[in-house]
Design an enzyme around this catalytic site. Structure first.
Site, PDB file in Angstrom:
ATOM      1  CG  HIS A  52      15.845  -0.575  36.509  1.00 61.00           C
ATOM      2  ND1 HIS A  52      16.743  -1.583  36.770  1.00 61.00           N
ATOM      3  CD2 HIS A  52      15.130  -0.990  35.433  1.00 61.00           C
ATOM      4  CE1 HIS A  52      16.539  -2.556  35.908  1.00 61.00           C
ATOM      5  NE2 HIS A  52      15.589  -2.226  35.071  1.00 61.00           N
TER       6      HIS A  52
HETATM    7  P1  TYD Z   1      11.216  -3.854  33.643  1.00 58.17           P
HETATM    8  O1  TYD Z   1      12.311  -4.581  34.330  1.00 58.17           O
HETATM    9  O2  TYD Z   1      10.586  -2.707  34.364  1.00 58.17           O
HETATM   10  O3  TYD Z   1      11.730  -3.350  32.227  1.00 58.17           O
HETATM   11  P2  TYD Z   1      12.751  -2.191  31.887  1.00 58.17           P
HETATM   12  O4  TYD Z   1      13.418  -1.813  33.171  1.00 58.17           O
HETATM   13  O5  TYD Z   1      13.687  -2.761  30.878  1.00 58.17           O
HETATM   14  O6  TYD Z   1      11.961  -1.065  31.302  1.00 58.17           O
HETATM   15  O7  TYD Z   1      10.103  -4.895  33.247  1.00 58.17           O
HETATM   16  C1  TYD Z   1       8.983  -4.556  32.480  1.00 58.17           C
HETATM   17  C2  TYD Z   1       7.793  -5.388  32.938  1.00 58.17           C
HETATM   18  O8  TYD Z   1       8.072  -6.775  32.833  1.00 58.17           O
HETATM   19  C3  TYD Z   1       7.435  -5.130  34.387  1.00 58.17           C
HETATM   20  O9  TYD Z   1       6.044  -4.857  34.443  1.00 58.17           O
HETATM   21  C4  TYD Z   1       7.679  -6.414  35.121  1.00 58.17           C
HETATM   22  C5  TYD Z   1       7.828  -7.455  34.053  1.00 58.17           C
HETATM   23  N1  TYD Z   1       8.945  -8.396  34.326  1.00 58.17           N
HETATM   24  C6  TYD Z   1       8.661  -9.619  34.876  1.00 58.17           C
HETATM   25  O10 TYD Z   1       7.492  -9.949  35.172  1.00 58.17           O
HETATM   26  N2  TYD Z   1       9.695 -10.500  35.086  1.00 58.17           N
HETATM   27  C7  TYD Z   1      10.975 -10.173  34.784  1.00 58.17           C
HETATM   28  O11 TYD Z   1      11.891 -11.001  34.987  1.00 58.17           O
HETATM   29  C8  TYD Z   1      11.264  -8.864  34.246  1.00 58.17           C
HETATM   30  C9  TYD Z   1      12.668  -8.462  33.921  1.00 58.17           C
HETATM   31  C10 TYD Z   1      10.206  -8.014  34.028  1.00 58.17           C
END
Ligand code: TYD
Length: 138
Positions: A52
């Site tokens: 992303h």
């Molecule tokens: P995400 O950033 O989508 O992970 P990636 O892009 O690495 O696959 O985050 C995964 C989950 O964690 C998403 O449901 C939201 C949660 N999250 C938080 O609550 N706080 C945070 O600071 C981050 C980075 C993620």
């Protein structure tokens, strides 16, 4: 922001026979004020994280242990940065596509972010990202 704004930061390192030490401080080693810290651990082999872009969030990523690759893309160019030392941090400004791949066993990724978590800050569709980039929207 373009791929040329991504920087590999060499962090301070105190070599010591008792064990080495590194550190970061706001607005010094980290070129922004840290609003949030999160980490990735127990990543199974072959998995990818973080496909992303962020509209507003800048980050510094550190491989505290193990290794992984961070692929960064500005809509025109794509580069892969290998993180495998805990005294290097990859600075990724806002508005760039990023993906983390090739996690080694027991790798641990520490990430400092310039914003609090906001799901609306994410652009999760690459086509949308590259259009926004081409239009100068991010
Ligand atoms: P995400 O950033 O989508 O992970 P990636 O892009 O690495 O696959 O985050 C995964 C989950 O964690 C998403 O449901 C939201 C949660 N999250 C938080 O609550 N706080 C945070 O600071 C981050 C980075 C993620």
């Amino acid at each position: 922001m373009s791929i040329h704004d991504v920087k590999m930061l060499e962090l301070p390192k105190f070599n010591d026979p008792r064990g080495n030490l590194s550190f970061v401080e706001n607005l010094s080693q980290i070129p922004f004020e840290i609003q949030r810290t999160y980490w990735l651990f127990d990543v199974p082999g072959g998995e990818a994280r973080g496909g992303h872009a962020y509209r507003n969030t800048a980050e510094v990523v550190i491989a505290i242990s193990g290794s992984f690759d961070v692929v960064v893309d500005d809509g025109k160019e794509r580069r892969t940065f290998v993180l495998n030392r805990s005294y290097y941090g990859l600075y990724i400004p806002k508005g760039l596509w990023r993906e983390m791949i090739n996690f080694s066993t027991n790798s641990f990724a520490l990430e400092f972010a310039s914003t609090h978590y906001d799901k609306n800050d994410y652009i999760r569709n690459y086509e949308e990202f590259s259009k926004m980039k081409a239009n100068g929207e991010i």
